[in-house]
Design an enzyme around this catalytic site. Sequence first.
Site, PDB file in Angstrom:
ATOM      1  N   ASP A  69     -16.847  -9.876  29.346  1.00  0.00           N
ATOM      2  CA  ASP A  69     -16.527  -9.651  30.756  1.00  0.00           C
ATOM      3  C   ASP A  69     -16.475 -10.957  31.541  1.00  0.00           C
ATOM      4  OD1 ASP A  69     -16.711  -6.943  30.040  1.00  0.00           O
ATOM      5  OD2 ASP A  69     -18.824  -6.839  30.594  1.00  0.00           O
TER       6      ASP A  69
ATOM      7  N   GLU B  18     -10.695  -0.143  34.938  1.00  0.00           N
ATOM      8  CA  GLU B  18     -11.914  -0.868  35.338  1.00  0.00           C
ATOM      9  C   GLU B  18     -11.644  -2.359  35.373  1.00  0.00           C
ATOM     10  OE1 GLU B  18     -14.725   0.256  32.320  1.00  0.00           O
ATOM     11  OE2 GLU B  18     -13.587  -0.710  30.730  1.00  0.00           O
TER      12      GLU B  18
HETATM   13  C1  6LW Z   1     -17.754  -3.396  31.619  1.00  0.00           C
HETATM   14  C2  6LW Z   1     -16.406  -2.849  31.571  1.00  0.00           C
HETATM   15  C3  6LW Z   1     -16.123  -3.154  30.199  1.00  0.00           C
HETATM   16  O1  6LW Z   1     -18.473  -3.147  32.760  1.00  0.00           O
HETATM   17  O2  6LW Z   1     -17.209  -2.858  29.475  1.00  0.00           O
HETATM   18  O3  6LW Z   1     -14.723  -4.211  28.752  1.00  0.00           O
HETATM   19  C4  6LW Z   1     -18.261  -2.717  30.393  1.00  0.00           C
HETATM   20  N1  6LW Z   1     -15.056  -3.751  29.859  1.00  0.00           N
HETATM   21  O4  6LW Z   1     -15.487  -3.422  32.425  1.00  0.00           O
HETATM   22  C5  6LW Z   1     -19.461  -3.352  29.846  1.00  0.00           C
HETATM   23  O5  6LW Z   1     -19.160  -4.668  29.436  1.00  0.00           O
END
Ligand code: 6LW
Length: 509
Positions: free
Chosen positions: A22, A176
């Site tokens: 991240d 996300e």
């Molecule tokens: C993070 C989300 C994700 O919050 O995995 O790969 C979660 N993306 O954006 C935990 O790293």
Amino acid sequence: MPEPTTTGWYYDNPVIPGFHPDPSVCRVGEDYYLVCSSFEYFPGVPIFHSRDLVHWRQIGNVLDRPSQLPLPPDASASDGVYAPTIRHHDGRFWLITTNVSSGGNFIVTADEPAGPWSDPVWIDLPGIDPDLAWDEDGNCWCAFQGVGVARIDPETGKVLEGPLPAWSGTGLQWPEAPHLHRVGEWWYLVIAEGGTERGHTVAVARARSPRGPWEAAPVNPVLTHRGTDHPVQSTGHADLVSTPDGEWWMVLLATRPRGYSPGFHVLGRETFLTPVRWEDGWPRVGPVNLRERAPGRPRPLEEAPRRDDFDATELDPRWISPRSRPDDSWSLTRRPGWLTLHATGSSLDHPGCTFVGWRQQYPESRTVVRLDPESGRAGLSVRLDEAHHYDVEVADGRASVIARIGPLRQSTATRPVPPGPVTLAITTRPARERPPADGEPSGLHVGAPDFLAFHVGDDPEPLAELDGRYLSTEVATGFTGRVVGVYVTAGTASFDWFEHGPLDAQEHS
Ligand code: 6LW
């Protein structure tokens, strides 16, 4: 160190190997700063500095005081601190992230990136993966998983407008990791979709204002490796940064699975760097290669030593512990030049045990420690979580290798050791370099991503060798990666030095 060729300089990916997912990045003048998620580990949110986007050196941890990182003592593995965003605005560094175990979304600020960072300002916004961006009127916008956008007061955490629905991607699961970037007349919303596993993608929309309306890129995803046989997989969760020359680059997470289908990744999700091309007003990216052309001439930083002699009075920022590191559990002064650990729990199988480690950073690695067990039970361990770890430990005049895999715990080998200090080592090697042992089915052997060998003293023969797949994310689940470190589960023990580096680059001491 990259080599110049007639076509430029090249660098190796990942630029920050090991469990560093991240990534979020910002630039201040000619300096770049990057942060990653840290989940249940303390201190939290490692922060790195670079002058060329390729060579990164950890300069601290943003959350290095318990007041910034309230974690329940039994917080689950892979809970805790999720994806952060780092920005520089108005002469200050701003970091926003989520503590999913306690308190939700919060902001911390600092004058200097190495800290000290403030205590948290909590924000009443749902979800994870918060972002920060300021418009030309000084409004602060916070995008978050879903994807929504709210106008907030970053000093108080108050929500001033919204949240407004923004753009939820192309319909894949888990829209996300939003990041808002102003480029020219447009606001670009970069998100991840498809989940953080093999289906991971990066998708983009743009608008004239953070309030929308959002227009999706004509070709989304702008980046994915899903369904390919590329050695780099799970590309996603990206952030953008521009160089002083106006070039754009992307940092992102990806994995390097190995072994037979479905493949196992053992170092967690790592930080990669890749160039961004702008085509008709949209960013195009990828594929993300293990070797890429570097942004300009490299300006390497001094490399962090791969050995800690424990001669300082503070622990190097690379040392992390699950959930907390109580002051009375460790000391660099009780026995100067040694790290002393005192047991706080009786087993690595449960939260609360004294353990300090580094993220495993090399697929083919060697970790060596000089241990004086004193009156204690202590050793060297590679862990994914409480239910997935391999340990080589010394107690009562014997060295043993212990494997904890899911609900099973087994002491696989043991031998006597003389009293006093002893050297323990763990190496990780590709499975192909290890012929199947007598009676071992060869299918099992080729399926492994790697093998771990456990050495005691000068004995060239390992005390045990174990299949690495059981210390992979595909087996253990979750969002972290392997951490290799020292521990004590009874009494007190001391460590003279600790080394972790690539297998072929290390000397025995
Ligand atoms: C993070 C989300 C994700 O919050 O995995 O790969 C979660 N993306 O954006 C935990 O790293």
